[in-house]
Design a protein around this motif. Structure first.
Motif, PDB file in Angstrom:
ATOM      1  N   PHE A 210      46.817 124.771 -15.768  1.00 37.41           N
ATOM      2  CA  PHE A 210      47.020 124.551 -14.336  1.00 37.41           C
ATOM      3  C   PHE A 210      45.976 123.590 -13.774  1.00 37.41           C
ATOM      4  O   PHE A 210      44.768 123.751 -13.998  1.00 37.41           O
ATOM      5  N   GLY A 211      46.444 122.601 -13.064  1.00 40.16           N
ATOM      6  CA  GLY A 211      45.551 121.664 -12.393  1.00 40.16           C
ATOM      7  C   GLY A 211      45.800 121.663 -10.905  1.00 40.16           C
ATOM      8  O   GLY A 211      46.163 122.694 -10.311  1.00 40.16           O
ATOM      9  N   ARG A 212      45.631 120.491 -10.307  1.00 35.71           N
ATOM     10  CA  ARG A 212      45.946 120.326  -8.882  1.00 35.71           C
ATOM     11  C   ARG A 212      46.584 118.951  -8.723  1.00 35.71           C
ATOM     12  O   ARG A 212      45.975 117.936  -9.064  1.00 35.71           O
ATOM     13  N   GLY A 213      47.817 118.940  -8.249  1.00 34.29           N
ATOM     14  CA  GLY A 213      48.565 117.701  -8.174  1.00 34.29           C
ATOM     15  C   GLY A 213      48.073 116.774  -7.072  1.00 34.29           C
ATOM     16  O   GLY A 213      47.417 117.215  -6.108  1.00 34.29           O
ATOM     17  N   ALA A 214      48.387 115.491  -7.240  1.00 29.27           N
ATOM     18  CA  ALA A 214      48.015 114.503  -6.227  1.00 29.27           C
ATOM     19  C   ALA A 214      48.780 113.217  -6.497  1.00 29.27           C
ATOM     20  O   ALA A 214      49.508 113.095  -7.486  1.00 29.27           O
ATOM     21  N   HIS A 215      48.608 112.247  -5.616  1.00 30.43           N
ATOM     22  CA  HIS A 215      49.207 110.932  -5.813  1.00 30.43           C
ATOM     23  C   HIS A 215      48.520 110.250  -6.995  1.00 30.43           C
ATOM     24  O   HIS A 215      47.305 110.379  -7.182  1.00 30.43           O
ATOM     25  N   GLY A 216      49.327 109.521  -7.784  1.00 29.11           N
ATOM     26  CA  GLY A 216      48.759 108.858  -8.945  1.00 29.11           C
ATOM     27  C   GLY A 216      47.704 107.823  -8.609  1.00 29.11           C
ATOM     28  O   GLY A 216      46.881 107.465  -9.451  1.00 29.11           O
ATOM     29  N   SER A 217      47.713 107.333  -7.371  1.00 31.89           N
ATOM     30  CA  SER A 217      46.727 106.333  -6.968  1.00 31.89           C
ATOM     31  C   SER A 217      45.397 106.957  -6.546  1.00 31.89           C
ATOM     32  O   SER A 217      44.420 106.239  -6.337  1.00 31.89           O
ATOM     33  N   ARG A 218      45.373 108.299  -6.432  1.00 32.59           N
ATOM     34  CA  ARG A 218      44.141 108.968  -5.986  1.00 32.59           C
ATOM     35  C   ARG A 218      43.784 110.111  -6.948  1.00 32.59           C
ATOM     36  O   ARG A 218      43.787 111.279  -6.579  1.00 32.59           O
ATOM     37  N   PRO A 219      43.488 109.793  -8.203  1.00 27.22           N
ATOM     38  CA  PRO A 219      43.170 110.829  -9.187  1.00 27.22           C
ATOM     39  C   PRO A 219      41.934 111.634  -8.829  1.00 27.22           C
ATOM     40  O   PRO A 219      41.762 112.761  -9.310  1.00 27.22           O
ATOM     41  N   GLU A 220      41.063 111.057  -7.980  1.00 22.84           N
ATOM     42  CA  GLU A 220      39.843 111.784  -7.607  1.00 22.84           C
ATOM     43  C   GLU A 220      40.128 113.026  -6.782  1.00 22.84           C
ATOM     44  O   GLU A 220      39.288 113.933  -6.684  1.00 22.84           O
TER      45      GLU A 220
END
Length: 425
Positions: A210-220
């Motif tokens: 399990f991670g935490r999703g986000a936009h591919g342009s903002r991996p941070e």
């Protein structure tokens, strides 16, 4: 039992093989073209039940779900259990055969998948029905009881146990010996059998990270489960190479890695599916503990806010061939097929649940392989050193046993093996 008496019984039983072979070949092609997934083998079970009834067997269906059992009582003598499995795999066939499968089935997740007999279970069914036909037709040459077990869900490792739990031995009686065979990518005409631990135990696992999703342009802003899973896959390669002694055997395979749906979306989780093969409880414990440690450590290293989940999918026990049963059975096979045709193939890392019938009943087990590859094609690949590349193995979408002489050999092997245990008249 003298070899002369046994040979006389073999001749009496095998005399009709040429007569029934065309029917068996048609049966095999029909089964191959109509494969069914584990615990859904209703058509196959119907074909088997009809065939057993025509041969005069007492038939019980629905054992362990879709399993079929036939019993033929033929006087005093040993109770010999002959087993074949009949489930197929969720694969798209690529053999190009004119009787290739084009069917689909519903997988455990409810999705439609292509289905193929990529492990030769259709050959096992045809061979066992053929052997039963010959044995029933020569009943005056032997005495005892035949118990024919047609098992579902071998590919899940749960079909044999399901039949035992459903009262197989109450319905058919406890056997004095369990005999089984499997077609393999070795030259047709060859038979391989190994005494002792012959096939490995299997543990299949599903790992969710399990991670935490986000936009591919903002991996941070994310905790990337794809990177987490990829690191886990690479680290798992060190389990066998760095934690298992050179003299021990283990296999750790990551067969599936699923995560995400789009190139510019970092998903919330990733899923791995693992397959582990071992022979001893000690090595098994070492491997499973290492997997648990690595999965959790990689999640921690990635900063995961939720611990991974590790869940079992299925399991197979080690298959152990009884030494005396192997000696007795292979002696008969060697006398029939010839000295040079019987090989000790050594322990294999494949898995099988046929041994459950033996351990659950306390009977000895003899389980062997019979060749299904064109000998000339195999010899050419062996000469080039390309057997692993050029000879399709079980579970390959190109796996297709050579019908002749594989089918006849499988029928003969099961017939001769059964007669090695039945009482001659």
């Amino acid at each position: 039992m003298s070899n002369v008496v046994r040979r006389d019984a073999d001749i009496a039983a095998l005399g009709r093989l040429n007569e029934i072979h065309p029917r068996l070949e048609s049966l095999y092609k029909d089964l191959h073209a109509h494969p069914e997934l584990a615990f859904t083998e209703t058509r196959t079970a119907g074909v088997v039940a009809d065939g057993l009834a025509r041969l005069g067997f007492r038939v019980t269906t629905g054992v362990g779900g879709t399993g079929v059992v036939g019993v033929l009582d033929n006087g005093e003598g040993p109770r010999v259990l002959l087993r074949a499995d009949f489930d197929a795999l969720p694969m798209r066939e690529q053999t190009g055969l004119d009787y290739a499968s084009a069917v689909t089935g519903t997988g455990p997740d409810g999705k439609q998948v292509p289905v193929m007999h990529a492990c030769g279970h259709d050959m096992h069914v045809a061979c066992l029905l053929g052997a039963l036909d010959l044995l029933a037709g020569a009943h005056e040459s032997w005495s005892g009881t035949l118990v024919a077990v047609f098992q579902p869900a071998e590919e899940l490792g749960s079909g044999a146990q399901a039949m035992v739990d459903d009262g197989l031995f109450e319905k058919a009686g406890a056997p004095d010996v369990v005999l089984g065979q499997h077609v393999a990518p070795i030259p047709a005409g060859m038979i391989g059998c190994h005494p002792g631990p012959a096939l490995a135990a299997t543990d299949a696992l599903r790992v969710r990270m399990f991670g935490r999703g986000a936009h591919g342009s903002r991996p941070e802003t994310a905790i990337d489960p794809v990177v987490m899973a990829a690191a886990t896959v690479m680290r798992l390669q060190t389990v066998v190479s760095r934690e298992i002694a050179g003299g021990d055997t283990a296999v750790v395979t990551v067969g599936a890695l699923n995560a995400g749906t789009k190139d510019n979306v970092i998903p919330d989780e990733a899923e791995l599916k693992l397959n582990i093969r071992t022979y001893t409880p000690e090595v098994r414990a070492t491997v499973l503990n290492a997997i648990t440690r690595i999965v959790n450590a990689e999640a921690t290293a990635a900063g995961a806010e939720q611990a991974p989940e590790i869940a079992p999918l299925d399991t197979f026990p080690v298959l152990v061939n009884d030494l005396a049963a192997v000696e007795r059975t292979t002696e008969a096979l060697r006398a029939h097929f010839g000295e040079h045709t019987i090989l000790d193939t050594g322990p294999g890392t494949g898995s099988e649940d046929c041994g459950i019938f033996a351990t659950a009943s306390g009977a000895p087990l003899c389980y062997w392989y019979f060749g299904g590859t064109d000998p000339e094609v195999f010899a050419a690949a062996e000469k080039k050193g390309t057997v692993g590349r050029d000879i399709p193995s079980n579970h390959s979408p190109r796996f297709a046993p050579l019908i002749n002489p594989t089918l006849a050999n499988g029928v003969q092997a099961m017939t001769v093996a059964a007669l090695a245990w039945l009482t001659p008249r």
